[in-house]
Design a protein around this motif. Structure first.
Motif, PDB file in Angstrom:
ATOM      1  N   PHE A  37     -21.524  15.318  56.265  1.00  0.00           N
ATOM      2  CA  PHE A  37     -22.054  16.979  56.414  1.00  0.00           C
ATOM      3  C   PHE A  37     -23.445  16.501  55.900  1.00  0.00           C
ATOM      4  O   PHE A  37     -23.389  16.007  54.468  1.00  0.00           O
ATOM      5  CB  PHE A  37     -21.244  17.381  56.089  1.00  0.00           C
ATOM      6  N   PHE A  38     -24.670  16.893  56.901  1.00  0.00           N
ATOM      7  CA  PHE A  38     -26.053  16.892  56.140  1.00  0.00           C
ATOM      8  C   PHE A  38     -25.921  18.752  55.948  1.00  0.00           C
ATOM      9  O   PHE A  38     -26.248  18.527  56.724  1.00  0.00           O
ATOM     10  CB  PHE A  38     -26.843  16.210  57.651  1.00  0.00           C
ATOM     11  N   SER A  39     -26.241  18.551  54.839  1.00  0.00           N
ATOM     12  CA  SER A  39     -26.211  19.897  54.081  1.00  0.00           C
ATOM     13  C   SER A  39     -27.598  19.253  53.551  1.00  0.00           C
ATOM     14  O   SER A  39     -27.661  19.784  51.903  1.00  0.00           O
ATOM     15  CB  SER A  39     -25.627  20.728  54.024  1.00  0.00           C
ATOM     16  N   TRP A 108     -18.440  24.575  54.797  1.00  0.00           N
ATOM     17  CA  TRP A 108     -18.318  24.510  56.396  1.00  0.00           C
ATOM     18  C   TRP A 108     -16.850  23.511  56.370  1.00  0.00           C
ATOM     19  O   TRP A 108     -16.038  23.958  57.811  1.00  0.00           O
ATOM     20  CB  TRP A 108     -19.564  22.986  56.534  1.00  0.00           C
ATOM     21  N   ALA A 109     -16.558  22.645  55.877  1.00  0.00           N
ATOM     22  CA  ALA A 109     -15.240  22.110  55.120  1.00  0.00           C
ATOM     23  C   ALA A 109     -14.073  22.838  55.971  1.00  0.00           C
ATOM     24  O   ALA A 109     -13.240  22.492  56.487  1.00  0.00           O
ATOM     25  CB  ALA A 109     -14.854  21.442  54.287  1.00  0.00           C
ATOM     26  N   ASP A 115      -9.391  18.996  54.433  1.00  0.00           N
ATOM     27  CA  ASP A 115      -8.891  18.619  53.247  1.00  0.00           C
ATOM     28  C   ASP A 115      -9.442  18.859  52.173  1.00  0.00           C
ATOM     29  O   ASP A 115      -8.822  19.859  50.666  1.00  0.00           O
ATOM     30  CB  ASP A 115      -7.957  17.694  53.693  1.00  0.00           C
ATOM     31  N   LEU A 116     -10.280  18.203  52.103  1.00  0.00           N
ATOM     32  CA  LEU A 116     -11.138  18.564  51.236  1.00  0.00           C
ATOM     33  C   LEU A 116     -12.781  17.740  51.191  1.00  0.00           C
ATOM     34  O   LEU A 116     -13.295  17.611  52.532  1.00  0.00           O
ATOM     35  CB  LEU A 116     -10.800  17.392  49.140  1.00  0.00           C
ATOM     36  N   TYR A 117     -13.318  17.940  49.766  1.00  0.00           N
ATOM     37  CA  TYR A 117     -14.700  17.920  50.688  1.00  0.00           C
ATOM     38  C   TYR A 117     -15.256  16.811  48.735  1.00  0.00           C
ATOM     39  O   TYR A 117     -14.844  17.493  47.649  1.00  0.00           O
ATOM     40  CB  TYR A 117     -15.480  18.944  50.604  1.00  0.00           C
ATOM     41  N   GLY A 144     -11.080  27.422  48.096  1.00  0.00           N
ATOM     42  CA  GLY A 144      -9.227  27.510  48.608  1.00  0.00           C
ATOM     43  C   GLY A 144      -9.393  25.646  48.710  1.00  0.00           C
ATOM     44  O   GLY A 144      -8.642  26.239  50.493  1.00  0.00           O
ATOM     45  N   LEU A 145      -9.833  24.588  48.426  1.00  0.00           N
ATOM     46  CA  LEU A 145      -9.937  23.548  49.740  1.00  0.00           C
ATOM     47  C   LEU A 145     -10.397  22.521  48.462  1.00  0.00           C
ATOM     48  O   LEU A 145     -10.225  22.870  47.483  1.00  0.00           O
ATOM     49  CB  LEU A 145     -11.674  23.537  49.847  1.00  0.00           C
TER      50      LEU A 145
END
Length: 184
Positions: A37-39, A108-109, A115-117, A144-145
């Motif tokens: 993910f390019f943020s 975004w995730a 599930d996670l980032y 909540g991730l």
């Protein structure tokens, strides 16, 4: 939730550039399915943003990794760091920048059923990994991730990024990305 114990997790890897992603992508791939993910609305000028984005997207395509670009919103980023423009590098502006980018990545995730980032930002010797891991966990709890607590500097990560960058012919930027880091 620790990414190190999740063998088949759906993981979002927030990434700032190809050089930092070089050693991070295969490490995270060994733990689950990865979406990069390019943020990075902090990156200035837009030509620099495009260069980093395109190089990372190309690398992801070669590695068979899904690449997703966030909306480029430099005005939103400037609002997030408003009042901190004169802060030194590694100061409160950087913490606000990290919070903004990690927050967008976590949102975004969560919205896309991951599930996670985690983030490649911990790879740089110029970044405070302890701060990044703390922020990552705080934001994960807020949405909540799960958050993958990976300090990519460890296990010789930065040296590996130099080797991979040389092998891949990556452009290696000489500043973090924001207009304020250009001043040194």
């Amino acid at each position: 939730m620790s990414v190190e114990t999740s063998s088949h997790a759906e993981i979002v890897l927030h990434s700032c550039c190809a050089p930092c992603s070089g050693p991070a992508i295969p490490r995270v791939q060994s733990l689950g399915h990865v979406t990069v993910f390019f943020s990075n609305s902090n990156i200035y000028p837009v030509a620099e943003y495009v260069r980093r984005r395109d190089e990372l997207a190309s690398y992801c395509a070669r590695r068979g990794v899904l690449f997703v670009e966030d909306v480029y919103d430099p005005d939103g980023w400037m609002d997030a760091v408003k009042g901190l423009e004169t802060e030194p590098e590694k100061g409160r502006r950087c913490a606000a920048c990290f919070r903004y980018r990690l927050g967008r990545s976590a949102a975004w995730a969560k919205a896309n059923g991951r599930d996670l980032y985690t983030t490649t930002l911990t790879l740089s010797p110029h970044k405070d990994s302890a701060l990044l891991l703390t922020l990552g966990n705080e934001i994960a709890a807020e949405v909540g991730l799960g958050f993958g607590e990976i300090d990519f500097k460890k296990q010789d990560g930065f040296r590996k990024s130099l080797v991979i960058s040389r092998e891949e012919g990556f452009y290696r930027q000489n500043y973090c990305g924001c207009r304020f880091s250009m001043r040194g």
